[in-house]
Scaffold this active site. Sequence first.
Site, short mmCIF file in Angstrom:
data_model
loop_
_atom_site.label_atom_id
_atom_site.label_comp_id
_atom_site.label_asym_id
_atom_site.label_seq_id
_atom_site.Cartn_x
_atom_site.Cartn_y
_atom_site.Cartn_z
N TYR A 150 3.74 -1.60 -4.43
CA TYR A 150 2.46 -1.12 -3.89
C TYR A 150 2.48 0.40 -3.70
O TYR A 150 1.43 1.00 -3.48
CB TYR A 150 2.15 -1.77 -2.54
CG TYR A 150 2.01 -3.28 -2.57
CD1 TYR A 150 1.92 -3.99 -3.76
CD2 TYR A 150 1.98 -4.00 -1.38
CE1 TYR A 150 1.81 -5.36 -3.77
CE2 TYR A 150 1.86 -5.38 -1.37
CZ TYR A 150 1.79 -6.06 -2.56
OH TYR A 150 1.68 -7.43 -2.55
N HIS A 159 9.99 -9.96 -5.89
CA HIS A 159 8.54 -9.96 -6.12
C HIS A 159 8.09 -10.84 -7.28
O HIS A 159 7.06 -11.49 -7.22
CB HIS A 159 8.05 -8.52 -6.35
CG HIS A 159 6.61 -8.32 -6.02
ND1 HIS A 159 6.09 -7.09 -5.72
CD2 HIS A 159 5.57 -9.18 -5.95
CE1 HIS A 159 4.79 -7.21 -5.47
NE2 HIS A 159 4.45 -8.47 -5.62
#
Length: 269
Positions: free
Chosen positions: A57, A118
């Site tokens: 992010y 992730h």
Amino acid sequence: METFRLANGDNIPVIGTGTNTYGKEGNQYNGELNDDFSALQSAIKAGYRLIDTAISYRNEAGVGKTIYESGIERKEFYLTTKIPAKEEYIASKELVEQTVLQSLENLKTDYIDLYLIHHPIEDKDQLKQTWEVLESFVEQGKIKAIGVSNFSIEQLELLKSFARIQPVVNQIQSNPHTWNNEIIDYLLKNDILPEAWSPLNKVTEEQTAKLTEIGEKYGKDWGQVLLRYQIQRGVAVIPKSHNSEHQVSNLEVFDFELSKEDTTMIESL
């Protein structure tokens, strides 16, 4: 805030806030970083304590700074971040270690509550060495729990075959577009918490209308109905909003319970 009990004995809030567009121009995932974390500030003010971020992010440091400056004790928060399945982070044990240490620095904390991989790491040796490093941080007390994100049943079975510390969470997409019921059933049976990202996304107008109709019975809107459905079936949810009113309403799901008839209707959407 209600919690779910993880396999390691820790409690995790059943609702958290995503952060993947916070601190970015135009509130866009790929937007330039602008250090505007007012949406996270309002989420914290509303009562969110499970804060979900990720290295990919690009805003770990801003998230950490915002939490640190909130004035709320660290122990009140449940922080989640994620290591990308990319060579620059997982090519060696040393790189994995550096990545975790950088996350700790970015988040201004001496421990992280939940650290996830992730996306699936396709190479078994790389997956094993990455997991071993995460396990070592758990043993040091710098990570409280470890898990994965977007893993299939087959990928979880592979991980479980060599893991000394089993994954406690699998964060997956779950919404009316993609319920992912098969893997959720598997997770619940194997004491791995399903955690839904984008739980309010990809809902059609027709589905919204049906959910709104159900919500009228309880004095709730369609989004609250959808979040309540997931929680009742044992799924943690990570909605995200830049609207402070929506942030508050997404937390107002603990004063009603959907009937069996209504849950059946939602399952059929």
